[in-house]
Design an enzyme around this catalytic site. Structure first.
Site, mmCIF file in Angstrom:
data_model
loop_
_atom_site.group_PDB
_atom_site.id
_atom_site.type_symbol
_atom_site.label_atom_id
_atom_site.label_comp_id
_atom_site.label_asym_id
_atom_site.label_seq_id
_atom_site.Cartn_x
_atom_site.Cartn_y
_atom_site.Cartn_z
ATOM 1 N N SER A 98 3.539 -7.368 -2.055
ATOM 2 C CA SER A 98 2.561 -6.492 -2.724
ATOM 3 C C SER A 98 3.316 -5.247 -3.156
ATOM 4 C CB SER A 98 1.407 -6.146 -1.777
ATOM 5 O OG SER A 98 0.634 -7.284 -1.492
ATOM 6 N N LYS A 173 -2.726 -7.041 -8.037
ATOM 7 C CA LYS A 173 -2.841 -7.113 -6.569
ATOM 8 C C LYS A 173 -3.271 -5.768 -5.994
ATOM 9 C CE LYS A 173 -2.652 -8.663 -2.410
ATOM 10 N NZ LYS A 173 -1.465 -9.113 -1.704
ATOM 11 N N LYS A 242 -1.157 1.565 1.525
ATOM 12 C CA LYS A 242 -0.047 1.592 0.562
ATOM 13 C C LYS A 242 -0.466 0.987 -0.767
ATOM 14 C CE LYS A 242 2.599 -1.791 0.443
ATOM 15 N NZ LYS A 242 2.686 -3.068 -0.316
#
Length: 297
Positions: A98, A173, A242
């Protein structure tokens, strides 16, 4: 006559975490697969259990296709720099991390002079989806490169779609995971308010799941993780925070407006600071519980 790309005979998988372990295992059913992990013993155990081959980085560099699944783009960049002199022209690097769209574009540009193609191909569906081969794979990069390696991605992905040029997979994503965080926190707020009003949470959730307010968080996460207080570690809160930060940076880069995504990113970062990075992301509901003085049971 011009020659086409070389055939894909071998693959290498870097990173054997909660997602990488089952993804590499499914890949090994398709073709010989080298595995590497920073902790070498993990790669050796994977080889013993799934029929892969534990490899050194020098061996990994000779694979036709290299897949990586690491915590952030920074770790991928470090390995890429180490492997760069030895990578084979005509090979493909697929990053299932990711990661950050800016990093994807930079890494694609770094590999191109070596004759190595790059795809950012993050996945969604969790460890169970990886084990079952039902992940969603969102791919950024050139269509012809994707078609060349599609069978590899379909070894662990049920839906494999190109979503745009380099960096687009990572961008999609990041939005997906931010929406997951938004659904989780908004559902926690709604259920907390219902409990304060005296409503019964389990039948209330059943009604939501039969109505237009349902989401993956309502259909799976609360019954499996929150109501029973398991908060089993599948996807770390720090990683979700994150990813939401990446989504917000992407919005800012294109001078867009996304106040809900921005607020979600802020709340997830607050939950991370309050509760810790390593807890499962569903533990973020504890922050909402603390605000309201209730427990969602």
């Amino acid at each position: 006559m011009p020659q086409g790309p070389p055939p894909v005979r071998t693959a290498a998988f870097l990173g054997l975490g909660a997602m990488g372990t089952p993804m590499a295992a499914r890949l090994a059913r398709l073709l010989p697969t080298l595995v590497w992990n920073r902790t070498a013993g993990k790669a050796e155990r994977h080889a013993a259990e799934y029929g892969t081959q534990a490899a050194t980085l020098a061996q990994v560099a000779q694979a036709d296709v290299i897949l990586s699944c690491l915590p952030t783009s920074a770790e991928v960049g470090g390995l890429m720099a180490a492997l760069l002199p030895d990578l084979r022209p005509g090979s493909v690097w697929i990053d299932c991390t990711s990661g950050h769209p800016v990093s994807a574009r930079a890494q694609a540009a770094l590999l191109a002079p070596c004759g190595v193609a790059f795809l950012d191909a993050p996945v969604s569906g969790g460890p169970l989806g990886a084990q079952a081969g039902t992940l969603a794979v969102m791919v950024g990069g050139e269509e012809e490169v994707l078609e060349r390696v599609r069978p590899l991605l379909e070894s662990f992905g049920r839906v494999v779609l190109r979503v745009g040029p380099s960096g687009s997979g990572f961008a999609v994503k990041a939005v997906n995971n931010t929406l997951m965080g938004l659904h989780l926190l908004s559902l926690a707020e709604g259920l907390a308010s219902l409990k304060l009003q005296g409503a019964l949470l389990e039948p209330a959730l059943d009604i939501l799941n039969a109505s237009s307010g349902r989401s993956f968080s309502s259909e799976a996460k609360f019954s499996q993780q929150v109501f029973n207080r398991r908060f089993a570690a599948n996807f770390a809160l720090g990683l979700l925070a994150k990813d939401a930060g990446i989504a917000l940076e992407n919005v800012q880069d294109v001078k867009g407006s996304a106040p809900l995504l921005a607020h979600t990113a802020m709340l997830l970062r607050a939950a991370q600071h309050s509760l810790g990075s390593d807890l499962d992301h569903t533990a973020a509901v504890r922050m909402v519980e603390d605000w309201n003085g209730v427990e969602l049971t």
